[in-house]
Design a protein around this motif. Structure first.
Motif, PDB file in Angstrom:
ATOM      1  N   ILE A 221       0.954  -1.079  -0.100  1.00  0.00           N
ATOM      2  CA  ILE A 221      -0.013   0.103   0.072  1.00  0.00           C
ATOM      3  C   ILE A 221       1.023   1.392  -0.187  1.00  0.00           C
ATOM      4  CG2 ILE A 221      -1.564   1.268   1.520  1.00  0.00           C
ATOM      5  CD1 ILE A 221      -2.801  -1.177   2.402  1.00  0.00           C
ATOM      6  N   ALA A 222       1.873   1.355   0.815  1.00  0.00           N
ATOM      7  CA  ALA A 222       2.686   2.368   0.824  1.00  0.00           C
ATOM      8  C   ALA A 222       3.596   2.580  -0.595  1.00  0.00           C
ATOM      9  CB  ALA A 222       3.774   2.221   1.987  1.00  0.00           C
ATOM     10  N   MET A 223       3.854   1.551  -0.947  1.00  0.00           N
ATOM     11  CA  MET A 223       4.643   1.801  -2.465  1.00  0.00           C
ATOM     12  C   MET A 223       3.447   2.509  -3.685  1.00  0.00           C
ATOM     13  SD  MET A 223       6.680  -1.818  -3.120  1.00  0.00           S
ATOM     14  CE  MET A 223       8.042  -2.240  -2.016  1.00  0.00           C
ATOM     15  N   ILE A 224       2.301   1.920  -3.563  1.00  0.00           N
ATOM     16  CA  ILE A 224       1.346   2.302  -4.411  1.00  0.00           C
ATOM     17  C   ILE A 224       0.990   3.860  -4.130  1.00  0.00           C
ATOM     18  CG2 ILE A 224      -1.088   2.099  -5.354  1.00  0.00           C
ATOM     19  CD1 ILE A 224      -0.826  -1.018  -4.744  1.00  0.00           C
ATOM     20  N   THR A 225       0.839   4.052  -2.670  1.00  0.00           N
ATOM     21  CA  THR A 225       0.595   5.453  -2.362  1.00  0.00           C
ATOM     22  C   THR A 225       1.646   6.502  -2.786  1.00  0.00           C
ATOM     23  OG1 THR A 225      -0.588   4.732  -0.503  1.00  0.00           O
ATOM     24  CG2 THR A 225       0.148   6.994  -0.544  1.00  0.00           C
ATOM     25  N   GLN A 226       3.022   5.908  -3.047  1.00  0.00           N
ATOM     26  CA  GLN A 226       3.957   6.616  -3.385  1.00  0.00           C
ATOM     27  C   GLN A 226       4.440   6.797  -4.952  1.00  0.00           C
ATOM     28  OE1 GLN A 226       5.737   9.155  -1.864  1.00  0.00           O
ATOM     29  NE2 GLN A 226       4.780   8.417   0.016  1.00  0.00           N
ATOM     30  N   GLY A 227       3.172   6.054  -5.721  1.00  0.00           N
ATOM     31  CA  GLY A 227       3.554   6.069  -7.141  1.00  0.00           C
ATOM     32  C   GLY A 227       4.311   4.969  -7.534  1.00  0.00           C
ATOM     33  N   LEU A 228       4.708   3.933  -6.742  1.00  0.00           N
ATOM     34  CA  LEU A 228       5.496   2.679  -7.268  1.00  0.00           C
ATOM     35  C   LEU A 228       4.375   1.557  -7.577  1.00  0.00           C
ATOM     36  CD1 LEU A 228       8.257   2.951  -4.443  1.00  0.00           C
ATOM     37  CD2 LEU A 228       8.051   4.347  -6.671  1.00  0.00           C
ATOM     38  N   CYS A 229       4.877   0.630  -8.301  1.00  0.00           N
ATOM     39  CA  CYS A 229       4.543  -0.664  -8.641  1.00  0.00           C
ATOM     40  C   CYS A 229       5.020  -1.460  -7.791  1.00  0.00           C
ATOM     41  CB  CYS A 229       4.373  -0.735 -10.180  1.00  0.00           C
ATOM     42  SG  CYS A 229       3.403  -2.254 -10.476  1.00  0.00           S
ATOM     43  N   PRO A 230       4.772  -2.245  -6.954  1.00  0.00           N
ATOM     44  CA  PRO A 230       5.525  -3.317  -6.272  1.00  0.00           C
ATOM     45  C   PRO A 230       5.761  -4.512  -7.213  1.00  0.00           C
ATOM     46  CG  PRO A 230       3.473  -2.792  -5.033  1.00  0.00           C
ATOM     47  CD  PRO A 230       3.371  -2.038  -6.620  1.00  0.00           C
ATOM     48  N   SER A 231       6.870  -5.149  -7.177  1.00  0.00           N
ATOM     49  CA  SER A 231       7.055  -6.394  -7.896  1.00  0.00           C
ATOM     50  C   SER A 231       6.449  -7.496  -7.235  1.00  0.00           C
ATOM     51  CB  SER A 231       8.771  -6.687  -7.971  1.00  0.00           C
ATOM     52  OG  SER A 231       9.123  -6.969  -6.815  1.00  0.00           O
ATOM     53  N   VAL A 232       6.940  -8.822  -7.632  1.00  0.00           N
ATOM     54  CA  VAL A 232       6.354  -9.636  -7.101  1.00  0.00           C
ATOM     55  C   VAL A 232       7.175 -10.469  -6.144  1.00  0.00           C
ATOM     56  CG1 VAL A 232       7.219 -11.527  -8.838  1.00  0.00           C
ATOM     57  CG2 VAL A 232       4.854 -12.006  -7.842  1.00  0.00           C
ATOM     58  N   PHE A 233       8.363  -9.830  -6.004  1.00  0.00           N
ATOM     59  CA  PHE A 233       9.292 -10.329  -4.953  1.00  0.00           C
ATOM     60  C   PHE A 233       9.568 -10.013  -3.511  1.00  0.00           C
ATOM     61  CE2 PHE A 233      11.379 -10.282  -9.534  1.00  0.00           C
ATOM     62  CZ  PHE A 233      11.602 -11.501  -9.674  1.00  0.00           C
ATOM     63  N   PHE A 234      10.032 -10.650  -2.908  1.00  0.00           N
ATOM     64  CA  PHE A 234      10.090 -10.321  -1.448  1.00  0.00           C
ATOM     65  C   PHE A 234      11.436 -10.849  -0.750  1.00  0.00           C
ATOM     66  CE2 PHE A 234       9.545 -11.329   3.104  1.00  0.00           C
ATOM     67  CZ  PHE A 234       8.630 -10.213   3.539  1.00  0.00           C
ATOM     68  N   ARG A 235      11.814  -9.968   0.109  1.00  0.00           N
ATOM     69  CA  ARG A 235      13.262 -10.083   0.574  1.00  0.00           C
ATOM     70  C   ARG A 235      12.775 -10.009   2.167  1.00  0.00           C
ATOM     71  NH1 ARG A 235      18.531  -8.289  -1.640  1.00  0.00           N
ATOM     72  NH2 ARG A 235      18.589 -10.628  -2.170  1.00  0.00           N
ATOM     73  N   PHE A 236      13.101 -11.183   2.748  1.00  0.00           N
ATOM     74  CA  PHE A 236      13.091 -11.500   4.151  1.00  0.00           C
ATOM     75  C   PHE A 236      14.165 -10.345   5.120  1.00  0.00           C
ATOM     76  CE2 PHE A 236      11.439 -15.617   2.956  1.00  0.00           C
ATOM     77  CZ  PHE A 236      10.353 -15.523   3.611  1.00  0.00           C
ATOM     78  N   PRO A 237      13.797  -9.745   5.914  1.00  0.00           N
ATOM     79  CA  PRO A 237      14.834  -8.854   6.733  1.00  0.00           C
ATOM     80  C   PRO A 237      15.745  -9.820   7.483  1.00  0.00           C
ATOM     81  CG  PRO A 237      12.502  -8.268   7.324  1.00  0.00           C
ATOM     82  CD  PRO A 237      12.420  -9.543   6.397  1.00  0.00           C
ATOM     83  N   GLY A 238      17.205  -9.548   7.300  1.00  0.00           N
ATOM     84  CA  GLY A 238      18.175 -10.290   7.644  1.00  0.00           C
ATOM     85  C   GLY A 238      18.159 -11.814   7.015  1.00  0.00           C
ATOM     86  N   LEU A 239      17.413 -11.994   5.903  1.00  0.00           N
ATOM     87  CA  LEU A 239      17.233 -13.249   5.195  1.00  0.00           C
ATOM     88  C   LEU A 239      16.873 -14.142   5.931  1.00  0.00           C
ATOM     89  CD1 LEU A 239      20.717 -13.126   2.782  1.00  0.00           C
ATOM     90  CD2 LEU A 239      18.224 -12.219   2.197  1.00  0.00           C
ATOM     91  N   VAL A 240      16.318 -13.893   7.010  1.00  0.00           N
ATOM     92  CA  VAL A 240      16.010 -14.699   8.131  1.00  0.00           C
ATOM     93  C   VAL A 240      14.471 -15.420   7.764  1.00  0.00           C
ATOM     94  CG1 VAL A 240      15.484 -15.340  10.653  1.00  0.00           C
ATOM     95  CG2 VAL A 240      17.496 -14.284   9.807  1.00  0.00           C
ATOM     96  N   SER A 241      14.256 -16.849   8.131  1.00  0.00           N
ATOM     97  CA  SER A 241      12.719 -17.092   7.729  1.00  0.00           C
ATOM     98  C   SER A 241      12.873 -18.777   8.332  1.00  0.00           C
ATOM     99  CB  SER A 241      12.410 -17.158   6.278  1.00  0.00           C
ATOM    100  OG  SER A 241      13.177 -17.947   5.563  1.00  0.00           O
ATOM    101  N   ASP A 242      11.651 -19.038   8.201  1.00  0.00           N
ATOM    102  CA  ASP A 242      11.429 -20.553   8.525  1.00  0.00           C
ATOM    103  C   ASP A 242      10.419 -21.071   7.317  1.00  0.00           C
ATOM    104  OD1 ASP A 242       8.961 -20.062   9.528  1.00  0.00           O
ATOM    105  OD2 ASP A 242       9.542 -20.589  11.287  1.00  0.00           O
TER     106      ASP A 242
END
Length: 321
Positions: A221-242
């Protein structure tokens, strides 16, 4: 009288901003054919009285925001849509990312098209009180402007970075508008929670009580509000996940992107590497290493034997038939 006029003006401005707000933003899954290509609608929202779809091309991984009335989409379950488009690069990449979801760090896609003589650059913009490290982008433009313009780069953007770096964001948008950069806007969560003393298993997105829906959707939502088109990619903070978190992210239709060359950690790039540096002022070593990398490849760049690659194209090529 002047006070009354100012008050009316303020009310009009507030009403105008309210009308421009992104409303009823939600996951919405549907299949469609658009411009003779297979697409999947991932989100639906309303803005300025118009209903929009946010969708991804299953073959190119390019995303678009289109008025819903212009797309004949058939609502379906996420599972059925993946089965329907199972042979496309998009769904193949989702499946590959899910299969690499059990490591604590660096889950998802970590390498691009292996035949490439060059790299895919990803720059993380985590929350920071420091200014954007603009040297990364000016160095890119200086090295590649004559032979590769615009220069592709993927920016992993957090919501809180946008809140405090609007001037930097506008500067980046101007570089794209002027044809210097071709930016892929990557979701990097809204808050990017991190506590240095907490184990990784309970840190970043793995912090107990984290609202994944908010972290993902509010950033879009924040991206779109700023006139950006989000991509389909996601990066985990710290590259940390399960595995569970990766499943939630891919359930949003997003592709987790890791890195096989985090420069500040001493990892060396190879042909096709997805390189990671931080451009938020908090990782000067990584920025310095990247600029040195550019300088070392200068002759190859001039001969078009070492280039920057678009993240979307790189991943799409990796998983095409």
């Amino acid at each position: 009288m002047k006070t009354f006029i100012l008050l009316i003006g303020l009310l009009v401005a507030i009403q105008s901003r309210a009308q421009e707000e992104v409303r009823d933003y939600r996951p919405y899954y549907a299949g469609a054919t658009y411009n003779e290509s297979d697409v999947i609608v991932l989100r639906s929202f309303e803005r300025l009285g118009t209903r929009y779809f946010f969708m991804v091309d299953c073959h190119t991984l390019q995303t678009q925001i289109i008025p819903a009335k212009n797309v004949k989409a058939k609502v379906d379950s996420w599972s059925n849509l993946k089965d329907r488009y199972t042979t496309t690069p998009y769904v193949k990449a989702l499946t590959a990312a899910q299969s690499q979801s059990f490591a604590l760090q660096d889950a998802g896609i970590v390498h691009g098209y292996p035949k490439e003589h060059g790299i895919t650059l990803t720059v993380d913009l985590c929350p920071s009180h420091k200014p954007l490290d603009r040297a990364v982008f000016t160095a890119l433009i200086a090295e590649f402007a004559k032979i590769e313009k615009p220069v592709p780069v993927a920016l992993s953007l957090s919501g809180r970075f946008m809140l405090t770096h609007l001037e930097d964001l506008h500067w980046l948008k101007s570089l794209e508008a002027d044809g210097y950069l071709k930016i892929t806007w990557v979701n990097h969560t809204y808050n990017h929670h991190y506590e240095p003393q907490v184990p990784l298993q309970e840190n970043f997105l793995l912090k107990p009580g984290t609202d994944i829906n908010f972290e993902v959707l509010e950033t879009e939502i924040a991206m779109i509000t700023q006139g950006l088109c989000p991509s389909v990619f996601f990066r985990f903070p710290g590259l940390v996940s399960d595995n569970a978190i990766v499943s939630k992210i891919t359930g949003f239709g997003l592709l987790p992107i890791g890195s096989d060359a985090w420069l500040a950690k001493g990892q060396q790039s190879a042909p096709g590497s997805i390189v990671l540096i931080h451009g938020n002022g908090n990782e000067p070593v990584g920025v310095s290493d990247f600029i040195h990398l550019l300088e070392s490849k200068k002759d190859f760049v001039l001969q078009k034997e070492w280039l920057m690659y678009d993240l979307r194209e790189s991943v799409a090529h990796e998983f095409e038939d």
